[in-house]
Design a protein around this motif. Sequence first.
Motif, PDB file in Angstrom:
ATOM      1  N   ARG A 245      40.963  49.387  44.603  1.00 43.76           N
ATOM      2  CA  ARG A 245      41.047  47.957  44.299  1.00 43.76           C
ATOM      3  C   ARG A 245      39.674  47.308  44.109  1.00 43.76           C
ATOM      4  NH1 ARG A 245      46.106  46.329  48.224  1.00 43.76           N
ATOM      5  NH2 ARG A 245      47.585  47.684  47.163  1.00 43.76           N
ATOM      6  N   HIS A 246      38.841  47.995  43.343  1.00 43.32           N
ATOM      7  CA  HIS A 246      37.516  47.478  42.994  1.00 43.32           C
ATOM      8  C   HIS A 246      37.655  46.708  41.682  1.00 43.32           C
ATOM      9  CE1 HIS A 246      35.417  49.879  46.059  1.00 43.32           C
ATOM     10  NE2 HIS A 246      36.333  50.794  45.790  1.00 43.32           N
ATOM     11  N   ARG A 247      38.026  45.456  41.773  1.00 41.74           N
ATOM     12  CA  ARG A 247      38.393  44.668  40.595  1.00 41.74           C
ATOM     13  C   ARG A 247      37.258  44.504  39.592  1.00 41.74           C
ATOM     14  NH1 ARG A 247      41.835  39.974  43.683  1.00 41.74           N
ATOM     15  NH2 ARG A 247      43.391  41.385  44.525  1.00 41.74           N
ATOM     16  N   LYS A 248      36.072  44.165  40.073  1.00 43.34           N
ATOM     17  CA  LYS A 248      34.951  43.941  39.147  1.00 43.34           C
ATOM     18  C   LYS A 248      34.581  45.222  38.419  1.00 43.34           C
ATOM     19  CE  LYS A 248      32.918  40.204  41.841  1.00 43.34           C
ATOM     20  NZ  LYS A 248      31.778  39.810  42.677  1.00 43.34           N
ATOM     21  N   THR A 249      34.548  46.315  39.155  1.00 48.19           N
ATOM     22  CA  THR A 249      34.216  47.600  38.530  1.00 48.19           C
ATOM     23  C   THR A 249      35.295  48.006  37.543  1.00 48.19           C
ATOM     24  OG1 THR A 249      33.054  48.272  40.541  1.00 48.19           O
ATOM     25  CG2 THR A 249      33.625  50.011  38.982  1.00 48.19           C
ATOM     26  N   LEU A 250      36.539  47.777  37.904  1.00 44.37           N
ATOM     27  CA  LEU A 250      37.654  48.125  37.021  1.00 44.37           C
ATOM     28  C   LEU A 250      37.575  47.343  35.711  1.00 44.37           C
ATOM     29  CD1 LEU A 250      40.115  49.958  37.087  1.00 44.37           C
ATOM     30  CD2 LEU A 250      41.411  48.069  38.033  1.00 44.37           C
ATOM     31  N   LYS A 251      37.294  46.066  35.816  1.00 47.76           N
ATOM     32  CA  LYS A 251      37.159  45.239  34.611  1.00 47.76           C
ATOM     33  C   LYS A 251      36.029  45.754  33.726  1.00 47.76           C
ATOM     34  CE  LYS A 251      36.338  40.474  33.176  1.00 47.76           C
ATOM     35  NZ  LYS A 251      36.119  39.097  33.638  1.00 47.76           N
ATOM     36  N   ALA A 252      34.886  46.070  34.338  1.00 47.95           N
ATOM     37  CA  ALA A 252      33.752  46.587  33.575  1.00 47.95           C
ATOM     38  C   ALA A 252      34.058  47.959  32.972  1.00 47.95           C
ATOM     39  CB  ALA A 252      32.515  46.664  34.468  1.00 47.95           C
ATOM     40  N   LEU A 253      34.786  48.789  33.709  1.00 43.42           N
ATOM     41  CA  LEU A 253      35.172  50.110  33.196  1.00 43.42           C
ATOM     42  C   LEU A 253      36.038  49.989  31.952  1.00 43.42           C
ATOM     43  CD1 LEU A 253      35.944  52.146  36.412  1.00 43.42           C
ATOM     44  CD2 LEU A 253      34.578  52.948  34.499  1.00 43.42           C
ATOM     45  N   VAL A 254      36.985  49.071  31.975  1.00 43.71           N
ATOM     46  CA  VAL A 254      37.857  48.881  30.817  1.00 43.71           C
ATOM     47  C   VAL A 254      37.039  48.443  29.613  1.00 43.71           C
ATOM     48  CG1 VAL A 254      39.749  47.468  29.893  1.00 43.71           C
ATOM     49  CG2 VAL A 254      39.924  48.438  32.195  1.00 43.71           C
TER      50      VAL A 254
ATOM     51  N   GLN B 247      45.600  42.616  36.853  1.00 45.79           N
ATOM     52  CA  GLN B 247      44.938  41.471  36.238  1.00 45.79           C
ATOM     53  C   GLN B 247      43.506  41.815  35.861  1.00 45.79           C
ATOM     54  OE1 GLN B 247      46.462  38.435  35.461  1.00 45.79           O
ATOM     55  NE2 GLN B 247      44.599  38.300  34.239  1.00 45.79           N
ATOM     56  N   ALA B 248      42.814  42.587  36.691  1.00 45.18           N
ATOM     57  CA  ALA B 248      41.441  43.013  36.375  1.00 45.18           C
ATOM     58  C   ALA B 248      41.426  43.872  35.121  1.00 45.18           C
ATOM     59  CB  ALA B 248      40.841  43.776  37.556  1.00 45.18           C
ATOM     60  N   VAL B 249      42.407  44.769  34.983  1.00 38.96           N
ATOM     61  CA  VAL B 249      42.502  45.609  33.786  1.00 38.96           C
ATOM     62  C   VAL B 249      42.738  44.739  32.562  1.00 38.96           C
ATOM     63  CG1 VAL B 249      43.863  47.381  32.620  1.00 38.96           C
ATOM     64  CG2 VAL B 249      43.274  47.659  35.034  1.00 38.96           C
ATOM     65  N   LEU B 250      43.654  43.805  32.673  1.00 39.41           N
ATOM     66  CA  LEU B 250      43.948  42.924  31.542  1.00 39.41           C
ATOM     67  C   LEU B 250      42.759  42.033  31.195  1.00 39.41           C
ATOM     68  CD1 LEU B 250      47.624  41.945  32.404  1.00 39.41           C
ATOM     69  CD2 LEU B 250      46.827  43.566  30.676  1.00 39.41           C
TER      70      LEU B 250
ATOM     71  N   GLU C   3      32.821  62.168  31.050  1.00 37.75           N
ATOM     72  CA  GLU C   3      33.720  62.933  31.927  1.00 37.75           C
ATOM     73  C   GLU C   3      33.966  62.206  33.244  1.00 37.75           C
ATOM     74  OE1 GLU C   3      31.613  65.540  29.146  1.00 37.75           O
ATOM     75  OE2 GLU C   3      30.815  64.281  30.741  1.00 37.75           O
ATOM     76  N   LEU C   4      33.087  61.314  33.612  1.00 41.58           N
ATOM     77  CA  LEU C   4      33.223  60.608  34.881  1.00 41.58           C
ATOM     78  C   LEU C   4      34.134  59.383  34.774  1.00 41.58           C
ATOM     79  CD1 LEU C   4      32.308  60.736  37.787  1.00 41.58           C
ATOM     80  CD2 LEU C   4      30.297  59.428  37.179  1.00 41.58           C
ATOM     81  N   PHE C   5      34.351  58.876  33.581  1.00 44.92           N
ATOM     82  CA  PHE C   5      35.124  57.650  33.414  1.00 44.92           C
ATOM     83  C   PHE C   5      36.553  57.729  33.948  1.00 44.92           C
ATOM     84  CE2 PHE C   5      31.632  56.079  31.058  1.00 44.92           C
ATOM     85  CZ  PHE C   5      31.786  54.696  30.985  1.00 44.92           C
ATOM     86  N   PRO C   6      37.350  58.746  33.591  1.00 41.68           N
ATOM     87  CA  PRO C   6      38.726  58.767  34.116  1.00 41.68           C
ATOM     88  C   PRO C   6      38.775  58.807  35.639  1.00 41.68           C
ATOM     89  CG  PRO C   6      38.517  60.287  32.280  1.00 41.68           C
ATOM     90  CD  PRO C   6      37.132  59.825  32.623  1.00 41.68           C
ATOM     91  N   GLN C   7      37.934  59.616  36.246  1.00 37.93           N
ATOM     92  CA  GLN C   7      37.927  59.712  37.703  1.00 37.93           C
ATOM     93  C   GLN C   7      37.470  58.401  38.332  1.00 37.93           C
ATOM     94  OE1 GLN C   7      39.122  62.142  39.592  1.00 37.93           O
ATOM     95  NE2 GLN C   7      38.678  60.883  41.373  1.00 37.93           N
ATOM     96  N   LEU C   8      36.427  57.817  37.770  1.00 35.92           N
ATOM     97  CA  LEU C   8      35.919  56.552  38.294  1.00 35.92           C
ATOM     98  C   LEU C   8      36.951  55.443  38.120  1.00 35.92           C
ATOM     99  CD1 LEU C   8      33.473  55.267  39.635  1.00 35.92           C
ATOM    100  CD2 LEU C   8      32.576  54.768  37.361  1.00 35.92           C
ATOM    101  N   PHE C   9      37.662  55.468  37.009  1.00 38.34           N
ATOM    102  CA  PHE C   9      38.724  54.483  36.778  1.00 38.34           C
ATOM    103  C   PHE C   9      39.801  54.602  37.856  1.00 38.34           C
ATOM    104  CE2 PHE C   9      42.765  53.118  35.032  1.00 38.34           C
ATOM    105  CZ  PHE C   9      42.454  51.872  34.512  1.00 38.34           C
ATOM    106  N   MET C  10      40.230  55.824  38.134  1.00 40.19           N
ATOM    107  CA  MET C  10      41.274  56.022  39.156  1.00 40.19           C
ATOM    108  C   MET C  10      40.771  55.624  40.538  1.00 40.19           C
ATOM    109  SD  MET C  10      43.994  56.728  37.675  1.00 40.19           S
ATOM    110  CE  MET C  10      44.918  56.937  39.189  1.00 40.19           C
ATOM    111  N   GLU C  11      39.531  55.961  40.852  1.00 42.23           N
ATOM    112  CA  GLU C  11      38.953  55.584  42.143  1.00 42.23           C
ATOM    113  C   GLU C  11      38.881  54.060  42.259  1.00 42.23           C
ATOM    114  OE1 GLU C  11      38.124  57.431  44.763  1.00 42.23           O
ATOM    115  OE2 GLU C  11      38.433  59.375  43.833  1.00 42.23           O
ATOM    116  N   ALA C  12      38.453  53.401  41.197  1.00 49.78           N
ATOM    117  CA  ALA C  12      38.356  51.941  41.210  1.00 49.78           C
ATOM    118  C   ALA C  12      39.741  51.309  41.302  1.00 49.78           C
ATOM    119  CB  ALA C  12      37.625  51.452  39.962  1.00 49.78           C
ATOM    120  N   PHE C  13      40.707  51.873  40.601  1.00 51.55           N
ATOM    121  CA  PHE C  13      42.077  51.343  40.619  1.00 51.55           C
ATOM    122  C   PHE C  13      42.680  51.492  42.013  1.00 51.55           C
ATOM    123  CE2 PHE C  13      46.628  51.404  40.026  1.00 51.55           C
ATOM    124  CZ  PHE C  13      46.836  50.377  39.126  1.00 51.55           C
ATOM    125  N   CYS C  14      42.617  52.686  42.556  1.00 52.92           N
ATOM    126  CA  CYS C  14      43.211  52.938  43.876  1.00 52.92           C
ATOM    127  C   CYS C  14      42.468  52.205  44.993  1.00 52.92           C
ATOM    128  CB  CYS C  14      43.245  54.440  44.160  1.00 52.92           C
ATOM    129  SG  CYS C  14      44.352  55.334  43.062  1.00 52.92           S
TER     130      CYS C  14
END
Length: 105
Positions: A56-65, A88-91, A43-54
């Motif tokens: 600009r936490h690139r390393k966390t975003l890459k790991a989340l994906v 680019q981090a998402v990709l 349940e925390l993943f979508p919120q954490l993804f949006m927080e990381a995206f907004c």
Amino acid sequence: LQRQRSRFRMSVQNPLRLLNLAGKSLLTNEALAISALEYLPIELFPQLFMEAFCGRHRKTLKALVQAWPFVRLPLGGLMQTPHLGILQAVLDGLDVLLAQKDQPK
């Protein structure tokens, strides 16, 4: 009746607020956020993804994906505010995930 409605609204809103706070708190330490991904409730993943995206936490975003627990990763809405480094981090995360799936187990 009004008092019961107030309690209901609070109980419905509190989990969302707690998820927001948990995501923001976790992102204050990027290394901790990345290492905690395997232990987080889904349940925390979508919120954490949006927080990381907004944020600009690139390393966390890459790991989340890479650790994304759902079948779909909806990126369409995020294209409204493109930021090349963040996308680019998402990709990069998707590339690693796809490479792992190509490896025989």
